[in-house]
Design a protein around this motif. Structure first.
Motif, PDB file in Angstrom:
ATOM      1  N   THR A  29       1.274   7.820  -6.454  1.00  0.00           N
ATOM      2  CA  THR A  29       0.253   9.019  -6.865  1.00  0.00           C
ATOM      3  C   THR A  29       0.900  10.417  -6.392  1.00  0.00           C
ATOM      4  O   THR A  29       0.346  11.035  -6.797  1.00  0.00           O
ATOM      5  CB  THR A  29      -1.012   8.976  -5.959  1.00  0.00           C
ATOM      6  N   LYS A  30       1.865  10.393  -5.687  1.00  0.00           N
ATOM      7  CA  LYS A  30       2.398  11.702  -5.266  1.00  0.00           C
ATOM      8  C   LYS A  30       3.648  12.176  -6.311  1.00  0.00           C
ATOM      9  O   LYS A  30       3.941  13.254  -6.162  1.00  0.00           O
ATOM     10  CB  LYS A  30       3.022  11.617  -3.821  1.00  0.00           C
ATOM     11  N   VAL A  81       0.843  -1.228  -0.065  1.00  0.00           N
ATOM     12  CA  VAL A  81       0.130  -0.046   0.099  1.00  0.00           C
ATOM     13  C   VAL A  81       0.760   1.359  -0.114  1.00  0.00           C
ATOM     14  O   VAL A  81       0.563   2.061  -0.687  1.00  0.00           O
ATOM     15  CB  VAL A  81      -1.150   0.067   1.189  1.00  0.00           C
ATOM     16  N   GLN A  82       1.807   1.428   0.814  1.00  0.00           N
ATOM     17  CA  GLN A  82       2.846   2.645   0.877  1.00  0.00           C
ATOM     18  C   GLN A  82       3.389   2.803  -0.376  1.00  0.00           C
ATOM     19  O   GLN A  82       3.578   4.013  -0.815  1.00  0.00           O
ATOM     20  CB  GLN A  82       3.851   2.360   1.923  1.00  0.00           C
ATOM     21  N   ARG A 132       0.597  15.591  -9.909  1.00  0.00           N
ATOM     22  CA  ARG A 132       0.381  14.834  -8.970  1.00  0.00           C
ATOM     23  C   ARG A 132      -1.056  13.706  -9.333  1.00  0.00           C
ATOM     24  O   ARG A 132      -1.925  14.640  -9.634  1.00  0.00           O
ATOM     25  CB  ARG A 132       0.285  15.134  -7.639  1.00  0.00           C
ATOM     26  N   ARG A 187       2.123   2.081  -3.432  1.00  0.00           N
ATOM     27  CA  ARG A 187       0.856   2.551  -4.306  1.00  0.00           C
ATOM     28  C   ARG A 187       0.751   3.977  -4.386  1.00  0.00           C
ATOM     29  O   ARG A 187       0.512   4.699  -4.894  1.00  0.00           O
ATOM     30  CB  ARG A 187      -0.346   1.493  -4.189  1.00  0.00           C
ATOM     31  N   ASP A 188       0.607   4.008  -2.626  1.00  0.00           N
ATOM     32  CA  ASP A 188       0.318   5.686  -2.344  1.00  0.00           C
ATOM     33  C   ASP A 188       1.535   6.728  -2.812  1.00  0.00           C
ATOM     34  O   ASP A 188       1.196   7.701  -3.394  1.00  0.00           O
ATOM     35  CB  ASP A 188       0.228   5.869  -0.769  1.00  0.00           C
ATOM     36  N   SER A 224      -1.618   6.187 -10.814  1.00  0.00           N
ATOM     37  CA  SER A 224      -2.355   5.560  -9.859  1.00  0.00           C
ATOM     38  C   SER A 224      -2.207   4.172  -9.676  1.00  0.00           C
ATOM     39  O   SER A 224      -1.802   3.269 -10.903  1.00  0.00           O
ATOM     40  CB  SER A 224      -3.998   5.858  -9.881  1.00  0.00           C
ATOM     41  N   SER A 225      -2.786   3.168  -8.701  1.00  0.00           N
ATOM     42  CA  SER A 225      -2.460   1.776  -8.630  1.00  0.00           C
ATOM     43  C   SER A 225      -4.079   1.371  -8.127  1.00  0.00           C
ATOM     44  O   SER A 225      -4.508   1.565  -7.186  1.00  0.00           O
ATOM     45  CB  SER A 225      -1.521   1.498  -7.576  1.00  0.00           C
TER      46      SER A 225
END
Length: 95
Positions: free
Chosen positions: A48-49, A41-42, A73, A44-45, A77-78
Motif C-alpha cells: 500500500t506504500k 500482514v507486513q 500510494r 500487505r501493508d 491494496s490487499s
C-alpha cells in the motif's frame, strides 16, 4: 534430481531455468520457506506504500515482457492474504 512440482513453489519454466543454470536443490529447500501462498500482514501493508511495481506478463504467443506500473500510494491494496489489487491503467503514451 528435480523435485516434483507440488513440492516446489516454482513453476515448470523456473525449474527448467534453474536446471540449465546448474542451481542445486538447496535453493528450492529455502524457497519453500521464503515463498508463500499467502502474504503476511507486513507485506500487505508494504504494497500500500509503494508508488510503483515491476510486473511480468506474456503476450498471446507466450513472449514475455516487463512493465512498470505506477500510481499514488494506495493504488495497490490487499483485501485478503492471497490477493493483491493493483489499480493501474494504461499510460497515455501506450496505444
Amino acid at each position: 534430481m528435480m523435485p516434483e512440482r507440488d513440492s516446489s513453489p516454482f513453476h515448470s519454466g523456473e525449474l527448467e531455468v534453474q536446471r540449465r543454470a546448474g542451481v542445486d536443490d538447496n535453493i528450492r529447500k529455502h524457497a519453500k520457506v521464503a515463498i508463500r501462498k499467502e502474504m503476511p500482514v507486513q507485506h500487505r501493508d508494504f504494497f500500500t506504500k509503494l508508488t510503483y511495481v515491476l510486473v511480468g506478463s506474456a503476450d498471446k504467443d507466450g513472449r514475455p515482457s516487463a512493465s512498470v506500473l505506477t500510481g499514488p500510494r494506495g493504488y495497490m491494496s490487499s483485501l485478503n492474504p492471497t490477493r493483491l489489487l493493483v489499480r493501474a491503467g494504461r499510460s497515455a503514451d501506450n496505444t
